[in-house]
Scaffold this motif. Sequence first.
Motif, PDB file in Angstrom:
ATOM      1  N   VAL A 196      16.341  -9.553  -9.330  1.00 37.26           N
ATOM      2  CA  VAL A 196      15.182  -8.811  -9.182  1.00 37.26           C
ATOM      3  C   VAL A 196      14.296  -8.711 -10.364  1.00 37.26           C
ATOM      4  CG1 VAL A 196      14.092  -6.505  -8.368  1.00 37.26           C
ATOM      5  CG2 VAL A 196      16.599  -7.198  -7.505  1.00 37.26           C
ATOM      6  N   PRO A 197      13.475  -9.736 -10.413  1.00 37.33           N
ATOM      7  CA  PRO A 197      12.746  -9.727 -11.946  1.00 37.33           C
ATOM      8  C   PRO A 197      11.537  -8.727 -11.806  1.00 37.33           C
ATOM      9  CG  PRO A 197      12.055 -11.592 -10.256  1.00 37.33           C
ATOM     10  CD  PRO A 197      13.166 -10.729  -9.735  1.00 37.33           C
ATOM     11  N   GLU A 198      11.336  -8.259 -13.193  1.00 36.64           N
ATOM     12  CA  GLU A 198      10.368  -7.272 -13.680  1.00 36.64           C
ATOM     13  C   GLU A 198       8.952  -7.404 -12.898  1.00 36.64           C
ATOM     14  OE1 GLU A 198       9.213  -3.830 -15.173  1.00 36.64           O
ATOM     15  OE2 GLU A 198      11.083  -4.654 -15.290  1.00 36.64           O
ATOM     16  N   SER A 199       8.676  -8.778 -12.462  1.00 41.64           N
ATOM     17  CA  SER A 199       7.343  -8.864 -12.001  1.00 41.64           C
ATOM     18  C   SER A 199       7.283  -8.341 -10.571  1.00 41.64           C
ATOM     19  CB  SER A 199       6.864 -10.473 -12.179  1.00 41.64           C
ATOM     20  OG  SER A 199       7.919 -11.197 -11.370  1.00 41.64           O
ATOM     21  N   ALA A 200       8.466  -8.361  -9.746  1.00 33.46           N
ATOM     22  CA  ALA A 200       8.416  -7.994  -8.498  1.00 33.46           C
ATOM     23  C   ALA A 200       8.527  -6.460  -8.388  1.00 33.46           C
ATOM     24  CB  ALA A 200       9.527  -8.571  -7.835  1.00 33.46           C
ATOM     25  N   VAL A 201       8.891  -6.005  -9.229  1.00 38.69           N
ATOM     26  CA  VAL A 201       9.085  -4.277  -9.240  1.00 38.69           C
ATOM     27  C   VAL A 201       7.785  -3.821  -9.865  1.00 38.69           C
ATOM     28  CG1 VAL A 201       9.754  -2.282 -10.430  1.00 38.69           C
ATOM     29  CG2 VAL A 201      11.564  -4.221  -9.690  1.00 38.69           C
ATOM     30  N   THR A 202       7.027  -4.436 -10.588  1.00 38.54           N
ATOM     31  CA  THR A 202       5.787  -4.447 -11.202  1.00 38.54           C
ATOM     32  C   THR A 202       4.503  -4.285 -10.268  1.00 38.54           C
ATOM     33  OG1 THR A 202       6.434  -4.892 -13.520  1.00 38.54           O
ATOM     34  CG2 THR A 202       4.172  -4.732 -12.985  1.00 38.54           C
ATOM     35  N   ALA A 203       4.828  -5.404  -9.406  1.00 34.41           N
ATOM     36  CA  ALA A 203       3.673  -5.731  -8.277  1.00 34.41           C
ATOM     37  C   ALA A 203       3.720  -4.752  -7.428  1.00 34.41           C
ATOM     38  CB  ALA A 203       3.867  -7.088  -7.910  1.00 34.41           C
ATOM     39  N   ALA A 204       5.019  -4.498  -6.972  1.00 36.93           N
ATOM     40  CA  ALA A 204       5.251  -3.319  -5.644  1.00 36.93           C
ATOM     41  C   ALA A 204       4.979  -1.835  -6.418  1.00 36.93           C
ATOM     42  CB  ALA A 204       6.904  -3.347  -5.441  1.00 36.93           C
ATOM     43  N   VAL A 205       5.115  -1.524  -7.618  1.00 37.17           N
ATOM     44  CA  VAL A 205       4.523  -0.238  -8.188  1.00 37.17           C
ATOM     45  C   VAL A 205       2.992  -0.305  -8.075  1.00 37.17           C
ATOM     46  CG1 VAL A 205       4.414   1.119 -10.160  1.00 37.17           C
ATOM     47  CG2 VAL A 205       6.721   0.108  -9.299  1.00 37.17           C
ATOM     48  N   ALA A 206       2.311  -1.501  -8.375  1.00 43.52           N
ATOM     49  CA  ALA A 206       0.913  -1.504  -8.714  1.00 43.52           C
ATOM     50  C   ALA A 206       0.362  -1.263  -7.306  1.00 43.52           C
ATOM     51  CB  ALA A 206       0.633  -2.896  -9.354  1.00 43.52           C
ATOM     52  N   ALA A 207       1.038  -1.848  -6.262  1.00 44.60           N
ATOM     53  CA  ALA A 207       0.466  -1.780  -4.798  1.00 44.60           C
ATOM     54  C   ALA A 207       0.655  -0.630  -4.120  1.00 44.60           C
ATOM     55  CB  ALA A 207       1.049  -3.053  -3.978  1.00 44.60           C
ATOM     56  N   TYR A 208       2.024   0.012  -4.396  1.00 44.76           N
ATOM     57  CA  TYR A 208       2.096   1.294  -3.757  1.00 44.76           C
ATOM     58  C   TYR A 208       2.517   2.459  -4.530  1.00 44.76           C
ATOM     59  CZ  TYR A 208       2.409  -2.212  -0.003  1.00 44.76           C
ATOM     60  OH  TYR A 208       2.010  -3.147   0.851  1.00 44.76           O
ATOM     61  N   GLY A 209       2.443   2.222  -5.780  1.00 46.09           N
ATOM     62  CA  GLY A 209       2.949   3.633  -6.600  1.00 46.09           C
ATOM     63  C   GLY A 209       4.330   3.540  -6.898  1.00 46.09           C
ATOM     64  N   GLU A 210       4.844   4.365  -7.642  1.00 41.61           N
ATOM     65  CA  GLU A 210       6.132   4.415  -8.037  1.00 41.61           C
ATOM     66  C   GLU A 210       7.027   4.951  -6.677  1.00 41.61           C
ATOM     67  OE1 GLU A 210       6.941   6.661 -11.755  1.00 41.61           O
ATOM     68  OE2 GLU A 210       6.808   4.699 -12.849  1.00 41.61           O
ATOM     69  N   GLU A 211       6.551   6.011  -5.995  1.00 40.88           N
ATOM     70  CA  GLU A 211       7.000   6.608  -4.992  1.00 40.88           C
ATOM     71  C   GLU A 211       7.280   5.668  -3.805  1.00 40.88           C
ATOM     72  OE1 GLU A 211       5.184  10.334  -4.085  1.00 40.88           O
ATOM     73  OE2 GLU A 211       6.794  11.365  -5.306  1.00 40.88           O
ATOM     74  N   GLY A 212       6.196   4.804  -3.688  1.00 43.69           N
ATOM     75  CA  GLY A 212       5.885   3.798  -2.456  1.00 43.69           C
ATOM     76  C   GLY A 212       6.943   2.633  -2.844  1.00 43.69           C
ATOM     77  N   ALA A 213       7.098   2.437  -3.853  1.00 43.90           N
ATOM     78  CA  ALA A 213       7.937   1.203  -4.426  1.00 43.90           C
ATOM     79  C   ALA A 213       9.353   1.819  -4.242  1.00 43.90           C
ATOM     80  CB  ALA A 213       7.943   0.753  -5.923  1.00 43.90           C
ATOM     81  N   ALA A 214       9.832   2.942  -4.441  1.00 38.73           N
ATOM     82  CA  ALA A 214      10.978   3.453  -4.251  1.00 38.73           C
ATOM     83  C   ALA A 214      11.431   3.649  -2.673  1.00 38.73           C
ATOM     84  CB  ALA A 214      11.184   4.780  -5.125  1.00 38.73           C
ATOM     85  N   ALA A 215      10.322   4.145  -1.990  1.00 46.77           N
ATOM     86  CA  ALA A 215      10.556   4.182  -0.507  1.00 46.77           C
ATOM     87  C   ALA A 215      10.687   2.744  -0.213  1.00 46.77           C
ATOM     88  CB  ALA A 215       9.340   4.741   0.145  1.00 46.77           C
ATOM     89  N   LEU A 216       9.781   1.681  -0.442  1.00 46.00           N
ATOM     90  CA  LEU A 216      10.102   0.372   0.155  1.00 46.00           C
ATOM     91  C   LEU A 216      11.645   0.052  -0.178  1.00 46.00           C
ATOM     92  CD1 LEU A 216       6.815  -1.380  -0.809  1.00 46.00           C
ATOM     93  CD2 LEU A 216       7.887  -1.081   1.548  1.00 46.00           C
ATOM     94  N   LEU A 217      11.957   0.444  -1.363  1.00 48.53           N
ATOM     95  CA  LEU A 217      13.416   0.069  -1.718  1.00 48.53           C
ATOM     96  C   LEU A 217      14.605   0.391  -0.620  1.00 48.53           C
ATOM     97  CD1 LEU A 217      15.521  -1.301  -3.712  1.00 48.53           C
ATOM     98  CD2 LEU A 217      15.167   0.479  -5.084  1.00 48.53           C
ATOM     99  N   THR A 218      14.320   1.933  -0.208  1.00 41.50           N
ATOM    100  CA  THR A 218      15.270   2.392   0.599  1.00 41.50           C
ATOM    101  C   THR A 218      15.356   1.669   1.947  1.00 41.50           C
ATOM    102  OG1 THR A 218      13.776   4.059   1.677  1.00 41.50           O
ATOM    103  CG2 THR A 218      14.775   4.680  -0.316  1.00 41.50           C
ATOM    104  N   LEU A 219      14.211   1.208   2.390  1.00 45.11           N
ATOM    105  CA  LEU A 219      13.987   0.376   3.459  1.00 45.11           C
ATOM    106  C   LEU A 219      14.784  -0.863   3.206  1.00 45.11           C
ATOM    107  CD1 LEU A 219      12.792  -0.054   6.406  1.00 45.11           C
ATOM    108  CD2 LEU A 219      10.804  -1.074   5.226  1.00 45.11           C
ATOM    109  N   VAL A 220      14.387  -1.683   2.070  1.00 42.42           N
ATOM    110  CA  VAL A 220      15.311  -2.803   1.834  1.00 42.42           C
ATOM    111  C   VAL A 220      16.860  -2.680   1.986  1.00 42.42           C
ATOM    112  CG1 VAL A 220      15.453  -4.860   0.424  1.00 42.42           C
ATOM    113  CG2 VAL A 220      13.219  -3.973   0.832  1.00 42.42           C
TER     114      VAL A 220
END
Length: 163
Positions: free
Chosen positions: A115-139
């Motif tokens: 899970v490269p930093e760039s993937a996490v950074t892009a998810a946070v940029a697109a959805y915010g930290e809470e959104g990225a964390a919520a996406l992680l729960t879905l995955v």
Amino acid sequence: MTATEYVPIPARLDFDALVPAFARVVNQLDEAATAELDRVGIEPALRELVRLRASQLNGCAYCVDMHARAARRAGVTPQRVDAVAIWADSNLFTAAERAALDFTEQVTLLATTKVPESAVTAAVAAYGEEGAAALLTLVIAINTWNTIGVTTRCWPTAIRRRD
């Protein structure tokens, strides 16, 4: 067997019957992920694209079938449903959707990708930290379902004449 007959895929284990308490908890995990997605406003269409892509990567026939149909019901066009498998080479997805799909792939394949930093950074940029964390729960939830489905083949894919 004729060329038009489907090949039956036998179940290996009746997971739901053999470990019903655990099966209920996995369902609760999925419900908790959905609640988090609702809380942060991630749309049902994107949820189904994420579930579909993880299921494709994991080779879960039941989940691919279910989430492709669910994506169409959520308003995703058939062309976009078909293109999820090649999203990185398709112009049919927004930058935010691409970030979510890349994040999904990186997490699903984490043994290889780490899970490269760039993937996490892009998810946070697109959805915010809470959104990225919520996406992680879905995955996490869909990968759990995929692990069960691929290992046990306990849920056969239904044969439908129409969708």
